[in-house]
Design a protein around this motif. Structure first.
Motif, PDB file in Angstrom:
ATOM      1  N   ASP A  26       5.559  -1.015   6.576  1.00  0.00           N
ATOM      2  CA  ASP A  26       6.789  -0.365   7.031  1.00  0.00           C
ATOM      3  C   ASP A  26       7.851  -1.399   7.408  1.00  0.00           C
ATOM      4  OD1 ASP A  26       5.851   2.120   6.570  1.00  0.00           O
ATOM      5  OD2 ASP A  26       5.615   2.704   8.671  1.00  0.00           O
ATOM      6  N   ILE A  41      12.277   6.058  -2.821  1.00  0.00           N
ATOM      7  CA  ILE A  41      11.205   5.186  -3.300  1.00  0.00           C
ATOM      8  C   ILE A  41      10.429   5.986  -4.325  1.00  0.00           C
ATOM      9  CG2 ILE A  41       9.172   3.835  -2.668  1.00  0.00           C
ATOM     10  CD1 ILE A  41      10.222   3.670   0.160  1.00  0.00           C
ATOM     11  N   PRO A  99       7.554   6.459  -7.603  1.00  0.00           N
ATOM     12  CA  PRO A  99       6.196   5.967  -7.862  1.00  0.00           C
ATOM     13  C   PRO A  99       6.191   4.655  -8.629  1.00  0.00           C
ATOM     14  CG  PRO A  99       6.312   8.333  -8.229  1.00  0.00           C
ATOM     15  CD  PRO A  99       7.716   7.875  -8.016  1.00  0.00           C
ATOM     16  N   GLN A 100       5.081   3.940  -8.510  1.00  0.00           N
ATOM     17  CA  GLN A 100       4.978   2.633  -9.143  1.00  0.00           C
ATOM     18  C   GLN A 100       4.957   2.745 -10.653  1.00  0.00           C
ATOM     19  OE1 GLN A 100       1.455   0.353  -9.498  1.00  0.00           O
ATOM     20  NE2 GLN A 100       0.112   1.980  -8.704  1.00  0.00           N
ATOM     21  N   VAL A 105       7.058  -1.007  -7.291  1.00  0.00           N
ATOM     22  CA  VAL A 105       7.484   0.288  -6.765  1.00  0.00           C
ATOM     23  C   VAL A 105       8.991   0.185  -6.522  1.00  0.00           C
ATOM     24  CG1 VAL A 105       7.254   1.965  -4.919  1.00  0.00           C
ATOM     25  CG2 VAL A 105       5.248   0.699  -5.709  1.00  0.00           C
ATOM     26  N   THR A 124      -0.454   6.557  -1.199  1.00  0.00           N
ATOM     27  CA  THR A 124       0.397   7.515  -1.917  1.00  0.00           C
ATOM     28  C   THR A 124       1.719   7.636  -1.184  1.00  0.00           C
ATOM     29  OG1 THR A 124      -0.481   9.384  -0.655  1.00  0.00           O
ATOM     30  CG2 THR A 124      -1.605   8.816  -2.708  1.00  0.00           C
ATOM     31  N   ASP A 125       2.743   8.071  -1.919  1.00  0.00           N
ATOM     32  CA  ASP A 125       4.032   8.220  -1.265  1.00  0.00           C
ATOM     33  C   ASP A 125       4.155   9.631  -0.695  1.00  0.00           C
ATOM     34  OD1 ASP A 125       4.498   9.885  -3.405  1.00  0.00           O
ATOM     35  OD2 ASP A 125       5.879   8.517  -4.415  1.00  0.00           O
ATOM     36  N   ALA A 126       5.343   9.935  -0.177  1.00  0.00           N
ATOM     37  CA  ALA A 126       5.540  11.231   0.476  1.00  0.00           C
ATOM     38  C   ALA A 126       5.330  12.395  -0.488  1.00  0.00           C
ATOM     39  CB  ALA A 126       6.943  11.298   1.087  1.00  0.00           C
ATOM     40  N   ILE A 148       0.645   5.143  -5.338  1.00  0.00           N
ATOM     41  CA  ILE A 148       1.358   3.865  -5.329  1.00  0.00           C
ATOM     42  C   ILE A 148       0.390   2.716  -5.591  1.00  0.00           C
ATOM     43  CG2 ILE A 148       2.666   2.263  -3.881  1.00  0.00           C
ATOM     44  CD1 ILE A 148       3.955   4.641  -2.565  1.00  0.00           C
ATOM     45  N   GLN A 183      -0.484   7.284   8.348  1.00  0.00           N
ATOM     46  CA  GLN A 183       0.704   7.720   7.616  1.00  0.00           C
ATOM     47  C   GLN A 183       1.934   7.082   8.230  1.00  0.00           C
ATOM     48  OE1 GLN A 183       1.114  11.924   7.245  1.00  0.00           O
ATOM     49  NE2 GLN A 183       3.025  11.830   6.096  1.00  0.00           N
ATOM     50  N   TYR A 232       8.680   6.269   6.045  1.00  0.00           N
ATOM     51  CA  TYR A 232       8.833   6.476   4.613  1.00  0.00           C
ATOM     52  C   TYR A 232       7.842   7.497   4.070  1.00  0.00           C
ATOM     53  CZ  TYR A 232      11.605   2.287   5.157  1.00  0.00           C
ATOM     54  OH  TYR A 232      12.536   1.387   5.551  1.00  0.00           O
ATOM     55  N   TRP A 248       4.652   7.279   3.497  1.00  0.00           N
ATOM     56  CA  TRP A 248       3.513   6.778   2.721  1.00  0.00           C
ATOM     57  C   TRP A 248       2.223   7.102   3.455  1.00  0.00           C
ATOM     58  CZ3 TRP A 248       4.398   1.393   0.040  1.00  0.00           C
ATOM     59  CH2 TRP A 248       5.474   1.502  -0.840  1.00  0.00           C
TER      60      TRP A 248
END
Length: 779
Positions: A69, A175, A177-178, A192, A234-236, A241, A282, A286, A288
């Motif tokens: 973060d 942001i 995904p990768q 990413v 993983t992202d939101a 990721i 978490q 962001y 994640w």
């Protein structure tokens, strides 16, 4: 081979030896509690490891998430600052709207991008900005939009149209995904994209910082406790990721079901037939989601070391028990059995008469014999300790009397060993107990004897509470306390003496206590001087006080006594007249004069010995070689030959007894005339020592021939006339050296010697040191 044969021959005896079997069985019985305790500890350890490490893994995952973060916050801040930068706002406009001057300043835009990329160097893979679908600006160049996303920096997951769409996005921060990346056909590490949008002069601008997946992995693995731990991020939007160790997006769904909220930070999941402990965290900024999966077998592997250690310890104890049982039974027991046989032989008894019952085995009988040896050894050690302490006390008494001893280092070692003397300095205190009439009147004689017998032990206990001390009963009710002094010794000694005085203050009706304290000395050989000072201080006590401590450092102590030929001649003169009262007064006057000058205790005793020697010389002159009125013990005491001690008054009374006897013997008339002549010579010398004295001048003064003057003086005094003159002059010179600041030449002239070299030679002859050395040691 020979050893093997002996072992084979020995094995039958080994089987039959009950002592070996018993010892080994006793030893094996110790393994039972060891094994029980070991396995209980093992199972508790496994359970504790699981709970502790599961919690630690969750904490470490949270720390890694916070680190990521922070990095994302740094990237966001740099991107936003980039879009509000003055150069960027002036130059970054659609290519169709650029003037020639603005195109010329594109170099500055590239430089700003390069600086921003340097700030995020360890966090991102690449940085670029664009404001239209024509040009993309990077930290190194400006490229066409289509060719940049097709060749220079091609995303596997995103096309140029996707990036052109971002110019119409309403999100300021996104942001995505990768995606894998290629650069001119060469694969690069996955990234990413971190997208930041903003308005520049009415145009939408996009800044893209490609976050390095390697950076995120480094943050996670840097806080990893177990190498087998796997991570999934993983992202939101639940887009994958990062996934390590063969994890995939399908597993992410299962993990999200287990960890429905952040409160469930730890859980369990089954993957591929293997159970994993899971931890979850978490990002609050962001969104994640971080998952850590550690195989349960990893915890069991950690605990397996404990189990292996328990098994190893038991195995080693088993082997050691066997070996020790074997060694004791056949290597130690046999020699000890010989000791038993020696004990039997020394006791002069038959085997059956050895002091143990028939029911005891050989080992128990041996124990009885060894116990007898131990008791004999303890008796010997006790006697040796007593002998050592007696020798130590004798050595210390010799040192207190000013005598030299052999083995001073050994005495110091014994004081250290038995009485804790570890510091490097010593001090002597003299304690005098005087008992009042009520002590003898009101206390029964049996109790008095007990009190007097316990005084030394009582003093030792009261002082040793504060300082290391050795107490000797130097004389009747007089104690010498040798104290070991360190840096804080003065304060500790003061507390010790206060404790002594407070203890006996309750008995002020019965006793008087006076304490004299000497000065410190760095060697044991100096305690004689310290004791001498303590006794001198004690002599200066106030008789009106019942309890008093006198420190010698508060006194100006003279370390030599004053007794001149004139004093001796005066005593002789009264003896010859037979006037004992005048003789006694002359002797007491000599003592008073020395006591007034605070002459030290030892020198007072030396003065008493000199007064006694004066009586012996007088008796010899009168032909009284056998002093029948003095016992041999009294003679040794007064002359200082024996180590026996007595106080000043006791010695003085014995000396006066001698002089009382001598005063009754008168010289014949001729001897009276001779004595008067010698007295005249001495008187003349003492009146005129500062002038040039020679034999003829003295003979003319007393009216006899010079040849007869010298012979008569020698016969009556035992000293050559010239030596007497020099001795008297040196006496006066010593007084001037101590009492004045006159130079050596001035002192020599004042005592009648007008050559410095002659004065120095005579002084060294009689005193053993030079005048300057004498002055330095006595001032």
């Amino acid at each position: 081979m020979d050893k093997m044969k002996r072992f084979v021959r020995f094995m039958p005896r080994l089987k039959m030896n009950s002592l070996f079997v018993k010892i080994w069985l006793y030893f094996l019985s110790l393994l039972i509690p060891t094994i029980v305790i070991g396995f209980v500890f093992y199972f508790n350890f496994v359970d504790k490891v699981k709970h502790e490490f599961a919690g630690k893994i969750a904490i470490h995952l949270q720390s890694a998430a916070n680190t990521v973060d922070i990095h994302l916050g740094t990237i966001q801040g740099v991107n936003q600052n980039l879009l509000v930068n003055e150069v960027v706002n002036r130059v970054l406009i659609p290519n169709s709207q650029m003037t020639i001057q603005e195109k010329a300043e594109l170099v500055k835009l590239i430089q700003v991008l390069n600086n921003a990329g340097s700030i995020m160097n360890n966090l991102i893979d690449f940085l670029f900005v664009y404001v239209d679908g024509e040009r993309v600006y990077t930290p190194t160049s400006s490229e066409k939009f289509a060719s940049f996303f097709a060749t220079s920096y091609r995303y596997e997951r995103y096309t140029a149209a996707d990036w052109l769409e971002k110019l119409h996005s309403e999100q300021m921060i996104e942001i995505v995904p990768q995606s894998a990346v290629e650069s001119y056909g060469v694969p690069r590490k996955p990234v990413v994209p971190f997208i930041t949008t903003g308005l520049i002069r009415g145009n939408k601008a996009v800044a893209v910082a490609n976050i390095s997946v390697e950076m995120v992995q480094g943050a996670l693995l840097g806080n990893d406790m177990f190498p087998a731990t796997r991570f999934l991020v993983t992202d939101a939007g639940d887009n994958l990721i990062i996934a390590t160790g063969g994890l995939n997006a399908d597993i992410a769904g299962e993990l999200k079901r287990i960890h429905t909220d952040k409160a469930a930070a730890v859980g369990k999941v089954e993957i591929g037939g293997q159970t994993y402990m899971t931890a979850f965290d978490q990002s609050n900024i962001y969104g994640w989601q971080y998952y850590a999966l550690t195989p349960v077998s990893e915890f069991n592997r950690q605990a397996a070391g404990v189990l292996n250690l328990i098994i190893l310890i038991c195995s080693v104890l088993l082997v050691i028990g066997f070996a020790l049982s074997f060694i004791f039974a056949y290597r130690i027991y046999n020699p000890i059995k010989k000791i038993r046989d020696v004990l039997v032989a020394n006791e002069g008894m038959e085997e059956g008469a050895f002091p143990h019952s028939a029911k005891k085995n050989a080992l128990m009988a041996l124990g009885d014999g060894v116990h007898e040896l131990y008791r004999a050894n303890e008796t010997y050690r006790s006697k040796l300790t007593i002998a050592t302490l007696n020798r130590l006390e004798h050595a210390l008494l010799q040192l207190l009397r000013g005598n030299r001893i052999e083995g001073e280092h050994e005495v110091a070692a014994r004081l250290n060993e038995h009485f804790g003397f570890r510091a490097g300095e010593y001090l002597v205190g003299a304690i005098l107990f005087e008992f009042k009439a009520p002590f003898y009147r009101d206390i029964q004689d049996v109790d008095r004897f007990v009190i007097l017998g316990k005084l030394k032990k009582l003093i030792t206990g009261l002082l040793r509470e504060f300082v290391p001390v050795y107490v000797l009963e130097y004389d009747r009710q007089q104690f010498a306390c040798i104290v070991n002094m360190d840096d804080n010794g003065d304060a500790a000694l003061t507390r010790a003496l206060d404790n002594l005085m407070r203890t006996f203050a309750y008995d002020a009706l019965f006793c008087i206590i006076h304490v004299g304290v000497g000065s410190r000395c760095s060697k044991l050989s100096g305690i004689g001087k310290s004791y001498n000072e303590a006794m001198t201080a004690l002599h200066n006590r106030d008789q009106s006080l019942d309890f008093q401590v006198i420190d010698a450092q508060s006194l100006e102590i003279e370390h030599r006594f004053y007794y001149s030929f004139a004093d001796e001649n005066k005593i002789w003169h009264h003896l010859k007249k037979g006037d004992f009262a005048e003789t006694e007064e002359a002797i007491r006057e000599v003592l008073r004069r020395n006591e007034t000058r605070n002459v030290s205790h030892r020198n007072i005793h030396m003065l008493l010995a000199e007064l006694y020697n004066t009586s012996l010389r007088y008796a010899t002159e009168r032909g009284m070689d056998d002093l029948s009125f003095v016992t041999e013990e009294e003679h040794h005491l007064l002359s200082g030959i024996t180590g026996q001690t007595a106080d000043v008054e006791t010695k003085l009374q014995l000396i006066l007894k001698v002089y009382r006897q001598l005063s009754g013997h008168q010289l014949p008339p001729q001897d009276n005339r001779t004595g008067a002549t010698v007295s005249s010579i001495i008187h003349y010398i003492e009146e005129n020592f500062a002038t040039d004295l020679y034999l003829e001048k003295i003979a003319m003064e007393v009216g006899i021939s010079s040849k007869y003057v010298s012979r008569m003086f020698k016969e009556k005094t035992g000293v050559n006339l010239t030596d007497y003159i020099s001795m008297y002059r040196m006496t006066k010179a010593k007084e001037l050296l101590v009492q004045t600041n006159l130079s050596i030449n001035e002192i020599a002239e004042r005592v009648g010697i007008f050559s410095r070299a002659t004065f120095l030679r005579i002084f060294k002859k009689f005193e053993g040191v030079s005048p300057n050395e004498f002055r330095k040691s006595n001032t």
